[in-house]
Scaffold this motif. Structure first.
Motif, PDB file in Angstrom:
ATOM      1  N   GLY A 150       0.655  -1.230   0.068  1.00  0.00           N
ATOM      2  CA  GLY A 150      -0.037   0.000   0.073  1.00  0.00           C
ATOM      3  C   GLY A 150       0.695   1.409  -0.119  1.00  0.00           C
ATOM      4  N   SER A 157       5.582  13.764   3.979  1.00  0.00           N
ATOM      5  CA  SER A 157       4.143  13.323   4.375  1.00  0.00           C
ATOM      6  C   SER A 157       3.042  13.800   3.908  1.00  0.00           C
ATOM      7  CB  SER A 157       4.174  13.500   5.876  1.00  0.00           C
ATOM      8  OG  SER A 157       5.174  13.043   6.594  1.00  0.00           O
ATOM      9  N   ASN A 190      -0.553  10.823   0.527  1.00  0.00           N
ATOM     10  CA  ASN A 190       0.127   9.873   1.463  1.00  0.00           C
ATOM     11  C   ASN A 190      -0.648   8.814   2.161  1.00  0.00           C
ATOM     12  OD1 ASN A 190       1.271  10.400   4.818  1.00  0.00           O
ATOM     13  ND2 ASN A 190       2.650   9.553   3.363  1.00  0.00           N
ATOM     14  N   SER A 239      -2.698   5.116   0.922  1.00  0.00           N
ATOM     15  CA  SER A 239      -2.884   4.125  -0.252  1.00  0.00           C
ATOM     16  C   SER A 239      -4.242   4.417  -0.979  1.00  0.00           C
ATOM     17  CB  SER A 239      -3.127   2.882   0.266  1.00  0.00           C
ATOM     18  OG  SER A 239      -2.279   2.442   1.184  1.00  0.00           O
ATOM     19  N   ILE A 284       7.264   8.709  -0.437  1.00  0.00           N
ATOM     20  CA  ILE A 284       6.643   9.459   0.553  1.00  0.00           C
ATOM     21  C   ILE A 284       6.594   8.766   2.076  1.00  0.00           C
ATOM     22  CG2 ILE A 284       4.196   8.959  -0.055  1.00  0.00           C
ATOM     23  CD1 ILE A 284       3.979  12.452   0.193  1.00  0.00           C
ATOM     24  N   SER A 285       6.564   7.488   1.617  1.00  0.00           N
ATOM     25  CA  SER A 285       6.570   6.496   2.955  1.00  0.00           C
ATOM     26  C   SER A 285       7.968   6.526   3.597  1.00  0.00           C
ATOM     27  CB  SER A 285       5.826   5.130   2.654  1.00  0.00           C
ATOM     28  OG  SER A 285       6.219   4.854   1.395  1.00  0.00           O
TER      29      SER A 285
HETATM   30  C1  LIG Z   1       2.746   8.647   4.851  1.00  0.00           C
HETATM   31  O1  LIG Z   1       3.700   9.008   5.312  1.00  0.00           O
HETATM   32  C2  LIG Z   1       4.211   8.263   6.368  1.00  0.00           C
HETATM   33  C3  LIG Z   1       5.395   9.265   7.150  1.00  0.00           C
HETATM   34  O2  LIG Z   1       6.230   9.679   6.173  1.00  0.00           O
HETATM   35  C4  LIG Z   1       4.865   6.912   6.239  1.00  0.00           C
HETATM   36  O3  LIG Z   1       5.102   6.129   7.504  1.00  0.00           O
HETATM   37  C5  LIG Z   1       3.563   6.306   5.655  1.00  0.00           C
HETATM   38  O4  LIG Z   1       3.976   4.823   5.157  1.00  0.00           O
HETATM   39  C6  LIG Z   1       3.152   6.972   4.448  1.00  0.00           C
HETATM   40  N1  LIG Z   1       1.869   6.380   3.688  1.00  0.00           N
HETATM   41  C7  LIG Z   1       2.075   5.813   2.446  1.00  0.00           C
HETATM   42  C8  LIG Z   1       0.610   5.194   1.875  1.00  0.00           C
HETATM   43  O5  LIG Z   1       3.152   6.071   1.729  1.00  0.00           O
END
Ligand SMILES: *[C@@H]1O[C@H](CO)[C@@H](O)[C@H](O)[C@H]1NC(C)=O
Ligand SMILES: *[C@@H]1O[C@H](CO)[C@@H](O)[C@H](O)[C@H]1NC(C)=O
Ligand SMILES: *[C@@H]1O[C@H](CO)[C@@H](O)[C@H](O)[C@H]1NC(C)=O
Ligand SMILES: *[C@@H]1O[C@H](CO)[C@@H](O)[C@H](O)[C@H]1NC(C)=O
Ligand SMILES: *[C@@H]1O[C@H](CO)[C@@H](O)[C@H](O)[C@H]1NC(C)=O
Length: 392
Positions: free
Chosen positions: A150, A214, A283, A285, A373-374
């Motif tokens: 995701g 984020s 940010n 899914s 971004i994650s």
């Molecule tokens: C949204 O950002 C947070 C912190 O940067 C991260 O932990 C999370 O996995 C991100 N969500 C997605 C879907 O990329």
């Protein structure tokens, strides 16, 4: 100039060896194991600079521009020469009219352009021309994908310089080559904290590629249209100022939007000088979309539909519901390679493979950017596409 490009292709067909990969359109099987970048398609790393938003707009760009002054001068001289040969009156407009229009640009853009011009030691009108230039000449590939867990990945090739002079001697686009030394990663900070990251060309204050940690990731691809950027810019010079410069809109979104939804609304509804494709990732899914814009409105909104098994959205420079131009089919190659890699195995490494496969990679490609971004990761690489390689 198109005819000289086509002629050059024809000559290559006649004079070249008969191997399939040596004949235009120089397609190849989906590449693998190209990451971490190395070899002939990797031209180097991109340097990182901090842009301090706490400084007055006039001062923000001084350090970057003082270091990039020499290549910026060479490129601007080259653009002026092209402009002069196509449309001699343009230079007169640039020198006499444009500087006067600086006052009509919204804060902080007018002040920033003045700062860039002074730091570069170049006339204000020429730096304005340089900034306008990006509204109309970028051809690119952008993709936002969601992996099996995701998480979102957003990546792009920035292809630039089409029709702006083919260098017969070394088979390259002159502007594309002159731009490479200007590529820089920018870390825009406030209170010593990152507000957003961008890969940009020194001297340009709008944004084509960026990530707001984020919150969102954003890339812009050029959209060709009869009611296109040239008309919007001409109207703007002549006094119709409702439209916003595309690069200023993307910059404002990266700097000030606080959510994916807010960005979506701004990118869909703001009137602009030129049509465009905005490729936006959020940010959460499922937050990935392509916004197809005319100058005044959103013509089509395509959001990734995970319910239907869609796990990426991919855009080049054609409306996604229509076939691409037959001599420029980067879309099918990129889609094919994405599907071949598959959602289970999508990562920086495999997306870089996709973006390294000809003709997705071509002679216009200046850089490749990968954004997660994650993981809060932002990487950018300078590219080359040695012969045999498609001119676009
Ligand atoms: C949204 O950002 C947070 C912190 O940067 C991260 O932990 C999370 O996995 C991100 N969500 C997605 C879907 O990329
Ligand atoms: C996944 O991608 C990596 C890196 O390109 C590759 O080495 C590996 O073989 C791939 N795995 C599958 C199952 O395709
Ligand atoms: C082509 O030539 C130009 C100028 O002569 C140079 O700047 C550029 O780096 C060259 N490109 C390649 C790919 O060799
Ligand atoms: C940012 O950090 C520098 C040194 O690391 C410090 O001198 C400066 O005061 C800080 N600025 C802000 C706005 O916090
Ligand atoms: C972002 O918002 C701040 C505060 O309203 C404003 O000063 C700044 O000019 C905005 N930035 C852009 C690029 O529009």
């Amino acid at each position: 100039m198109l005819s000289s490009v086509l002629l050059c292709c024809v000559l290559l067909v006649l004079g070249g060896p008969v191997l399939a990969q040596d004949v235009p359109p120089y397609t190849e099987d989906c590449r693998s194991e190209t990451y971490p970048p190395s070899g002939p398609t990797f031209k180097g790393n991109v340097q990182l600079y901090t842009i301090n938003l706490d400084q007055p707009p006039y001062e923000r760009w001084q350090k970057l521009i003082s270091e990039k002054k020499a290549p910026l001068m060479v490129l601007i001289q080259h653009i002026k020469n092209i402009a002069k040969s196509i449309f001699p009156e343009l230079i007169d407009i640039v020198d006499r009219k444009l500087p006067f229009l600086i006052g009509t640009l919204p804060f902080p853009f007018g002040e920033e352009i003045k700062g860039v011009a002074d730091a570069a030691g170049l006339p204000l009108g020429e730096i304005m021309l340089f900034n306008i230039f990006y509204e109309v000449f970028s051809v690119c590939t952008s993709v936002v994908a969601q992996d099996s867990s995701g998480k979102l990945l957003h990546a792009r090739n920035l292809d630039f310089g089409l029709f702006l002079g083919w260098d017969v001697k070394n088979s390259s686009w002159m502007v594309t080559e002159l731009l490479k030394p200007l590529v820089a990663n920018l870390n825009f900070q406030q209170n010593n904290k990152t507000v957003f990251m961008s890969t940009s060309f020194a001297g340009y204050i709008g944004m084509l590629t960026g990530m707001k940690p984020s919150v969102l990731t954003l890339t812009m691809n050029e959209r060709f249209s009869l009611d296109g950027g040239y008309i919007g810019i001409l109207e703007w010079i002549l006094g119709r100022r409702q439209g916003m410069w595309m690069g200023f809109l993307t910059r404002s979104v990266l700097e000030n939007a606080t959510s994916y939804d807010e960005a979506k609304t701004l990118l869909s509804k703001t009137e602009m000088l030129a049509p465009a494709y905005f490729i936006l990732g959020g940010n959460t899914s499922g937050e990935a979309c392509v916004i197809t814009r005319s100058r005044t409105s959103s013509l089509n909104f395509w959001e990734m539909d995970t319910q239907k098994g869609e796990w990426f959205v991919l855009e080049t420079n054609y409306d996604h519901w229509k076939p691409p131009l037959f001599i420029d089919n980067r879309r099918d190659s990129a889609n094919k390679c994405m599907n071949k890699k598959g959602q289970k195995n999508i990562s920086f490494a495999t997306i870089y493979d996709v973006l390294s496969t000809k003709p997705v990679l071509n002679k216009l490609t200046t850089y490749t950017t990968l954004m997660s971004i994650s993981e809060n990761k932002f990487e950018s690489y300078l590219r080359d596409c040695p012969h045999p390689c498609m001119p676009w």
